[in-house]
Design an enzyme around this catalytic site. Structure first.
Site, PDB file in Angstrom:
ATOM      1  N   SER A   1      -7.645  -6.462 -11.144  1.00 38.78           N
ATOM      2  CA  SER A   1      -6.292  -6.322 -11.507  1.00 38.78           C
ATOM      3  C   SER A   1      -5.913  -6.886 -11.534  1.00 38.78           C
ATOM      4  CB  SER A   1      -5.988  -5.703  -9.589  1.00 38.78           C
ATOM      5  OG  SER A   1      -6.592  -3.811  -9.769  1.00 38.78           O
TER       6      SER A   1
ATOM      7  N   LYS B   1       0.887  -0.924  -0.139  1.00 33.48           N
ATOM      8  CA  LYS B   1       0.098   0.101  -0.131  1.00 33.48           C
ATOM      9  C   LYS B   1       0.955   1.638   0.229  1.00 33.48           C
ATOM     10  CE  LYS B   1      -4.723   0.397   0.012  1.00 33.48           C
ATOM     11  NZ  LYS B   1      -5.342  -0.693  -0.602  1.00 33.48           N
TER      12      LYS B   1
END
Length: 414
Positions: free
Chosen positions: A347, A104
């Site tokens: 994704s 992240k």
């Protein structure tokens, strides 16, 4: 009381580790991170002054494949928050069988106060700063809070120029005309809708007129509302960061989107009662979808929740203490790593399509997404019933075991 997102993620992991049980060696590896990068991002503002922003990229574990995770722009972004999200991405990818690890990243900023030019310069300079640790086989960023396909396009372009050739697979969630996948924009919301449809079967609830509340009617929440409306559900309350509205007879998705685009909030939406985000969570409904930020359902309000089922659209919206209280009240929670995994699944599809330079139709994407989420739900539900576990514990058990097995078989270098 645990209120910090990282403490919550760590507590959930520790609980599952004891239950499996994990060897102490692997437990220690997974409690820690492969890499945490902090960067300074100086950019020239439109007024001519230089301003320095702070950015991060956190990489949790890559035992099962390249790191994968979104990039968010937010004024209250913290390293601890990113650590929690990166760890959760590891579990999410593992649970749905996607060969990625968790990461992240983000920048501490308020993008709503930046011009498009400032936002582009900020994004490109951030990309340049984290370039040494990202790559199509290393770490593949994606959109998250306050970022979108335009931001991904800037990242892809910056990386490609510095790399010396067109590299579409460096990010996912980018525009279709530069290598993005059909179906990616709404994938997280559609995945949540699929999960709700699957979950209500076991609750013996009918989708027709199912009363749903969605906290956070942004990119994800509004997609959930759109697909649930199409399935015949009745969305009775929604909210933005500025507050929410409620109409027990139902709210039109089309009207909501049109009103929000024109007014920037749901304030004074016709034929609806205004309320705070906090009070919206406590309204009676069949399904509650917290799709805003983390730590929304806590020890303080868990006993006031009147939903029959909670499906986590956001990452980490329920604290550990709230989980325990909801379990005592027999209110099931479909955890984030299962409910909102649609985004990372598509994704992965996008990354695969970029590598092959061969693209699928939206129908193919949606069918493949539904198949993966349906199979994953059945696996989690089966373990939950067999071992008398909550859905979160069952999902975490499956996910952590897979990552642990990968670490174990790969061994320790050197």
């Amino acid at each position: 009381m645990i209120s910090d997102a990282w403490e919550t993620a760590l507590a959930q992991f520790d609980q599952v580790s004891k239950r499996i049980p994990l060897s102490e060696d692997i437990h220690q590896v997974l409690r820690n991170f492969d890499r945490m990068l902090t960067v300074s991002i100086p950019i020239r503002m439109d007024n001519g002054f230089l301003r320095v922003f702070t950015g991060f990229r956190v990489q949790h574990n890559a035992a099962r494949g390249p790191y994968k995770g979104g990039i968010r722009y937010h004024p209250e972004l913290t390293l601890n928050n990113l650590k929690a999200l990166a760890m959760e991405m590891t579990w999410k990818c593992s649970l749905v069988g996607v060969p990625f690890g968790g990461a992240k990243g983000g920048i501490i900023c308020n993008p709503k106060t930046l011009s498009k030019g400032e936002l582009e310069r900020l994004t490109r300079r951030y990309t340049y700063a984290i370039m040494p640790i990202i790559g199509t086989e290393k770490d593949i960023p994606a959109p998250d809070v306050n970022t979108n396909e335009q931001v991904m396009a800037w990242i892809m372009d910056t990386y490609s120029i510095n790399n010396g050739y067109y590299t579409p697979g460096i990010v996912t969630g980018k525009p279709v005309n530069i290598g993005g996948s059909l179906g990616r924009t709404h994938a997280t919301g559609l995945g949540i809708a699929y999960t709700i449809a699957h979950a209500v079967k076991y609750k013996k609830m009918n989708l027709k007129n199912l009363k749903v509340i969605i906290q956070g009617y942004g990119n994800v929440g509004s997609a959930v509302g759109k697909f649930l409306n199409e399935m015949g559900c009745r969305v009775v309350a929604v909210s933005s960061s500025k507050g929410g509205i409620y109409n027990p007879r139902g709210l039109s998705h089309t009207a909501l989107i049109k009103y929000y685009k024109e007014n920037g909030s749901f304030d004074r939406f016709p034929n609806a009662e205004g309320m705070t985000n906090e009070s919206l969570l406590e309204l009676p409904c069949d399904v509650l979808v917290p799709a805003a930020m983390s730590n929304q359902i806590t020890e303080e309000n868990a006993d006031k929740i009147r939903a029959r089922l909670i499906v986590e659209g956001a990452n980490g919206p329920t604290t550990v203490e709230a989980d325990q209280r909801l379990a005592k009240r027999k209110i099931p929670v479909i955890p984030d790593i299962l409910a909102n995994a649609g985004g990372v699944v598509v994704s992965y599809f996008e990354w695969v399509q970029d590598a092959q330079r061969y693209f699928w139709s939206e129908r193919e994407v949606n069918e493949k997404l539904k198949n993966i989420l349906d199979c994953t739900y059945e696996e989690v539900h089966s373990l939950s019933q067999e071992k008398k576990l909550s859905m979160r514990t069952a999902a975490m058990t499956i996910a952590v075991k897979r990552v642990a097995a990968a670490i174990s078989v790969r061994g320790l270098y050197p």
